[in-house]
Design a protein around this motif. Sequence first.
Motif, short mmCIF file in Angstrom:
data_model
loop_
_atom_site.label_atom_id
_atom_site.label_comp_id
_atom_site.label_asym_id
_atom_site.label_seq_id
_atom_site.Cartn_x
_atom_site.Cartn_y
_atom_site.Cartn_z
N TYR A 122 0.81 -1.23 0.00
CA TYR A 122 0.00 0.00 0.00
C TYR A 122 0.84 1.27 0.00
O TYR A 122 0.36 2.34 -0.39
CB TYR A 122 -0.96 0.00 1.19
CG TYR A 122 -0.29 -0.20 2.53
CD1 TYR A 122 0.24 0.87 3.24
CD2 TYR A 122 -0.19 -1.47 3.09
CE1 TYR A 122 0.87 0.68 4.46
CE2 TYR A 122 0.42 -1.67 4.31
CZ TYR A 122 0.95 -0.59 5.00
OH TYR A 122 1.56 -0.78 6.21
N GLY A 123 2.10 1.18 0.41
CA GLY A 123 2.95 2.37 0.44
C GLY A 123 3.64 2.66 -0.88
O GLY A 123 4.28 3.70 -1.05
N LYS A 124 3.47 1.75 -1.85
CA LYS A 124 4.13 1.91 -3.14
C LYS A 124 3.17 2.52 -4.16
O LYS A 124 2.01 2.78 -3.87
CB LYS A 124 4.64 0.55 -3.64
CG LYS A 124 5.68 -0.09 -2.75
CD LYS A 124 6.13 -1.43 -3.32
CE LYS A 124 7.18 -2.09 -2.44
NZ LYS A 124 7.61 -3.40 -2.99
N ASP A 125 3.66 2.72 -5.37
CA ASP A 125 2.85 3.24 -6.47
C ASP A 125 1.84 2.17 -6.88
O ASP A 125 2.21 1.09 -7.35
CB ASP A 125 3.76 3.60 -7.65
CG ASP A 125 3.00 4.20 -8.82
OD1 ASP A 125 1.76 4.36 -8.72
OD2 ASP A 125 3.65 4.53 -9.83
N LEU A 126 0.56 2.46 -6.70
CA LEU A 126 -0.50 1.52 -7.06
C LEU A 126 -1.37 2.05 -8.18
O LEU A 126 -2.52 1.64 -8.33
CB LEU A 126 -1.36 1.20 -5.83
CG LEU A 126 -0.67 0.44 -4.69
CD1 LEU A 126 -1.62 0.26 -3.52
CD2 LEU A 126 -0.14 -0.91 -5.16
N SER A 127 -0.82 2.94 -8.97
CA SER A 127 -1.57 3.45 -10.11
C SER A 127 -1.80 2.33 -11.12
O SER A 127 -1.10 1.31 -11.13
CB SER A 127 -0.82 4.60 -10.78
OG SER A 127 0.39 4.12 -11.36
N LEU A 128 -2.79 2.51 -11.98
CA LEU A 128 -3.07 1.50 -12.99
C LEU A 128 -1.87 1.30 -13.92
O LEU A 128 -1.60 0.19 -14.37
CB LEU A 128 -4.31 1.89 -13.79
CG LEU A 128 -5.64 1.73 -13.06
CD1 LEU A 128 -6.78 2.25 -13.93
CD2 LEU A 128 -5.89 0.27 -12.69
N CYS A 129 -1.15 2.38 -14.20
CA CYS A 129 0.04 2.25 -15.05
C CYS A 129 1.09 1.38 -14.38
O CYS A 129 1.71 0.52 -15.02
CB CYS A 129 0.61 3.64 -15.35
SG CYS A 129 -0.41 4.63 -16.48
N ALA A 130 1.30 1.59 -13.07
CA ALA A 130 2.29 0.79 -12.34
C ALA A 130 1.85 -0.67 -12.27
O ALA A 130 2.67 -1.59 -12.42
CB ALA A 130 2.48 1.36 -10.94
N LEU A 131 0.55 -0.92 -12.05
CA LEU A 131 0.06 -2.30 -11.99
C LEU A 131 0.16 -2.98 -13.35
O LEU A 131 0.46 -4.17 -13.44
CB LEU A 131 -1.39 -2.30 -11.51
CG LEU A 131 -1.64 -1.87 -10.07
CD1 LEU A 131 -3.12 -1.91 -9.75
CD2 LEU A 131 -0.87 -2.74 -9.09
N ALA A 132 -0.11 -2.22 -14.40
CA ALA A 132 -0.01 -2.78 -15.74
C ALA A 132 1.41 -3.26 -16.02
O ALA A 132 1.62 -4.35 -16.58
CB ALA A 132 -0.44 -1.73 -16.78
N LYS A 133 2.39 -2.47 -15.62
CA LYS A 133 3.79 -2.85 -15.80
C LYS A 133 4.15 -4.05 -14.94
O LYS A 133 4.85 -4.97 -15.37
CB LYS A 133 4.68 -1.67 -15.47
CG LYS A 133 6.16 -1.92 -15.70
CD LYS A 133 6.98 -0.67 -15.42
CE LYS A 133 8.47 -0.93 -15.66
NZ LYS A 133 9.28 0.29 -15.38
N LYS A 134 3.63 -4.08 -13.72
CA LYS A 134 3.94 -5.16 -12.78
C LYS A 134 3.35 -6.49 -13.23
O LYS A 134 4.01 -7.54 -13.17
CB LYS A 134 3.41 -4.79 -11.39
CG LYS A 134 3.44 -5.89 -10.35
CD LYS A 134 4.85 -6.22 -9.91
CE LYS A 134 4.84 -7.30 -8.84
NZ LYS A 134 6.20 -7.68 -8.42
N PHE A 135 2.10 -6.47 -13.70
CA PHE A 135 1.39 -7.72 -13.99
C PHE A 135 1.37 -8.08 -15.48
O PHE A 135 0.87 -9.14 -15.85
CB PHE A 135 -0.04 -7.65 -13.44
CG PHE A 135 -0.10 -7.73 -11.95
CD1 PHE A 135 -0.18 -8.95 -11.30
CD2 PHE A 135 -0.05 -6.57 -11.16
CE1 PHE A 135 -0.21 -9.03 -9.91
CE2 PHE A 135 -0.09 -6.64 -9.78
CZ PHE A 135 -0.16 -7.87 -9.15
N GLY A 136 1.88 -7.19 -16.33
CA GLY A 136 1.99 -7.53 -17.74
C GLY A 136 0.70 -7.42 -18.52
O GLY A 136 0.52 -8.12 -19.54
#
Length: 260
Positions: free
Chosen positions: A172-186
């Motif tokens: 929860y303390g990290k970047d949880l934007s949709l862009c960041a999640l998209a990069k994280k989960f592919g």
Amino acid sequence: MSDYELPAEGKGYSYFERRRAIPTFGHFHGAFEFVFQKDGEQEVLVGGEKRVMRGGDACFVNGFFVHSYFPKEPTNCYIIVANRDSFERIFRVYDGKKPPRFFRFENFALLDELYGFYQKNFKNATNRQLNFDGLARILTAELAETVDFVDGDVAQRDSLICQLLVYAEENYGKDLSLCALAKKFGYSREHLSRVLHKYLAENWNGYVGRLRARRVEETLGKEKNANVLDVAFACGFESANTFYRAYKKAFGHAPRQFLT
């Protein structure tokens, strides 16, 4: 309440309560959950399927399906949550078939009686478990008499939505934007947006803000002398205004009690 309800994973876990329904945002657990609505009206979202439940309506939540409840008026209901082992043994009798997600059930006299047995104060854990197992068998038998069981939904332990919620819970303390999640989960940002919109009864920014606000509240409850804004920034908020708005939305008031 955690978005991932870890206590419900415990062997022998059971919860049986008769109470007013309260707004409950999207969350999940491995346990089975039943809600039997006695009166009133509430909007229910289970595994991306939305229904308005009224008196005599019921729902069944299979393990690892995201679900949420939003009463539209005072609503009384019975809620049963149990570690899946308690019911899986029973469902094997029906070739693994289970109740559908939504169905009708109006035998509240039976629920009243079962609730009375559940409230009995057994001192021995084995006796408590045997008592609940008996209640679960009686309830399932009654359901099978009145409801057409169906092939059970596949457990969603590895579903994308659960992965996203667990990741947010732990980071929860990290970047949880949709862009960041998209990069994280592919996945594309657009795909994640569609998935989250389907399974959550709020937009992603609102969900993350509520999650972080709860973490701030928990931290301040443990660290009485902590600076509220320092805690807010550590929990992922990028500005005081964003934190105050999210906190007020989550708790209904500004965090004045923590300000000097």
